[in-house]
Design a protein around this motif. Sequence first.
Motif, PDB file in Angstrom:
ATOM      1  N   PHE A 166      29.880  39.235   4.412  1.00  0.00           N
ATOM      2  CA  PHE A 166      29.532  37.810   4.435  1.00  0.00           C
ATOM      3  C   PHE A 166      30.344  37.047   3.381  1.00  0.00           C
ATOM      4  N   ALA A 209      33.890  36.609   4.472  1.00  0.00           N
ATOM      5  CA  ALA A 209      34.026  35.598   5.537  1.00  0.00           C
ATOM      6  C   ALA A 209      33.878  34.193   4.960  1.00  0.00           C
ATOM      7  N   ALA A 210      32.931  34.038   4.029  1.00  0.00           N
ATOM      8  CA  ALA A 210      32.739  32.720   3.412  1.00  0.00           C
ATOM      9  C   ALA A 210      33.986  32.346   2.611  1.00  0.00           C
ATOM     10  N   ALA A 242      36.589  31.201   5.018  1.00  0.00           N
ATOM     11  CA  ALA A 242      36.262  29.860   5.531  1.00  0.00           C
ATOM     12  C   ALA A 242      36.597  28.813   4.474  1.00  0.00           C
ATOM     13  N   ARG A 243      36.286  29.176   3.203  1.00  0.00           N
ATOM     14  CA  ARG A 243      36.583  28.232   2.118  1.00  0.00           C
ATOM     15  C   ARG A 243      38.087  27.958   2.054  1.00  0.00           C
ATOM     16  N   VAL A 277      29.560  25.816   1.916  1.00  0.00           N
ATOM     17  CA  VAL A 277      30.008  27.215   1.939  1.00  0.00           C
ATOM     18  C   VAL A 277      29.564  27.912   0.656  1.00  0.00           C
ATOM     19  N   ARG A 292      23.243  31.191   0.379  1.00  0.00           N
ATOM     20  CA  ARG A 292      23.654  32.608   0.282  1.00  0.00           C
ATOM     21  C   ARG A 292      22.448  33.499   0.039  1.00  0.00           C
ATOM     22  N   THR A 332      28.891  26.721   9.605  1.00  0.00           N
ATOM     23  CA  THR A 332      28.418  28.038  10.031  1.00  0.00           C
ATOM     24  C   THR A 332      29.343  28.651  11.071  1.00  0.00           C
ATOM     25  N   ARG A 390      32.422  28.235  11.383  1.00  0.00           N
ATOM     26  CA  ARG A 390      33.625  28.687  10.680  1.00  0.00           C
ATOM     27  C   ARG A 390      33.405  30.077  10.070  1.00  0.00           C
ATOM     28  N   VAL A 391      32.259  30.256   9.407  1.00  0.00           N
ATOM     29  CA  VAL A 391      31.972  31.550   8.770  1.00  0.00           C
ATOM     30  C   VAL A 391      31.753  32.627   9.843  1.00  0.00           C
ATOM     31  N   ARG A 425      34.893  33.956  11.296  1.00  0.00           N
ATOM     32  CA  ARG A 425      35.539  34.933  10.409  1.00  0.00           C
ATOM     33  C   ARG A 425      34.848  36.294  10.531  1.00  0.00           C
TER      34      ARG A 425
END
Length: 577
Positions: free
Chosen positions: A45, A48-49, A52-53, A80, A86, A134, A136-137, A140
Amino acid sequence: MKTITGISASPGIAIGRVFIHTHDAPAVPRYAIEVGQVEAEMARFVAAADAAREELRLLRAGEDVGEDQRAILDAHLLMVDDSEFRDRVQNGVSDTLMNVEWVLYRSVQVLLEQLQQSESELIRARSTDLHDVTSRVLNRLLNRETVSLADLDREVILVAHDLMPSDAIAMNKRMVRGIATDAGSRTSHTAILSRSFEIPSVLGLSNVARYAESDEVIIVDGTRGRIVLDPDEATLAAYESESQEWHRHEVQLMRLHDLPAETKDGKLIELKANIEVPDEVDSVLTHGADGIGLYRSEFLFLGSRYLPGEEQQFNSYKRVLESMGGKPVTIRTLDLGGDKVAKSFEGLAESNPILGWRAIRFCLSNLDVFRTQLRALLRSSAYGKLNIMFPMISGLEELQQAADFVDEIASELRRSGEKLPDVPVGIMIEVPSAAMVSDILARRSSFFSVGTNDLIQYTIAVDRGNERIAYLYEPFHPGVLRLLHLVVENGHRQGIPVAMCGEMAADTFATILLVGLGFDELSMSSSSIPEVKQIIRGITVREAEEIVGEAMEMDSFKDVDAYLRRLMEGTYAPLLA
Ligand code: PEP
Ligand code: MG
């Protein structure tokens, strides 16, 4: 052929082929994990975040990304990195022992459902941002390609259930001729952006994405707020000729760009633009505005989940002032409240918000917020020709309190070494009591600007947003005309200019009346400026005053309406052509 009515978000007509933009993801996998895998799931996770960032950062660094778009991407970046979010995912994974994609997907579904049920249009609009981040994450995590509208290489009409703000920012704007979406409202980011990009758009169509087929022909009528799918020959021909007519008319009117809005007998009327976001300045300049008559500063707050700080505000105001190259810019202090509630001030529900804690009332009881804005405004005044305007003033006390506060902050800034020019401070006249005591208010104001959108609503007691009583919302009501007349008289008696920045200023049937009443300035959306200018250049003050004399004698708005219609469709028809 199918016609669907929605919300007019950006005017104009676009005809083209449907490009369906979908976020419908393939099913999100759902499987159980062992206790020992929790840490690895969270690591996936976090990775992936992070990715995305990085994507958001790259988007944000793009050359043609304006400041307000950047603010939206900043809000996404904050989402994000939101630690509460989180933690929610982490706890979800360890509590349920399910894979992280599923936990993320479900947690966001629950949040989105809550947001969607909100009474507040603004909260509902923000669910789009959450969905966007979301997806976007999730993309990924699932190694899915992000759908990119930046690569569009043919002209299309974008049809979507909901268009994400980051899609609107990233899309290839030269190829997107029109936008039609199921979701959205006039205050959603997508609506704001489509107006600033001048792309005809209809939002809130409920089910266009269900009915539209890829590549079929669609008409987006942004002016009337409707779309036509698979139009028949006659409809297509009618819209094609209307669209050509619109463009021909626009090109012809653009020839007036450098000419003054001067009556045939030599009275100059200033024609200025209303803007909501700094990106609109290009359009203001191309339409030949004499300045900005109303910058609705609250849009910076509405678009943001966090209160914009002094530097962010200062940069926006400075950018607008500098881009206007010395032409005057009137920035209205926050008009929050009523139907415009910023995310940061939600939870302040009132039973009668339009008569409630809004605009100047809100600022005077949130002096820290007001102070930050006034500091940013005064500091920006060194970069152009700034006027400060207060909204919703109802009487002298409010004006005095607000104007004294400006003086106090200007002295504070000067003491700390800032070199500030004198900034004219004026008020909006949009409350009937202010119109009635405009002789008193004129002594403490550098200018008046009449906000007819609210003045009509409060004078006739008719909610400006309620379609059931829209038949009562009448700019030519004798009660409204008498107030306009009084305000101009009182302003002029005290020697201050009187402007109008409500929608009535853009009504071509009203122009001759407003010139006759003696308005010095009319401010409107940029694209309306050329047609109003054409009318002003074709009349004399004398004949306009005679027409006002006739209209003021009439008993009902129906008579005034019919009288002006007769004139504009008869004697003055060539000025509308
Ligand atoms: C008005 O009330 O006429 C006005 C210009 O302000 P707003 O539309 O932002 O309320
Ligand atoms: Mg108003």
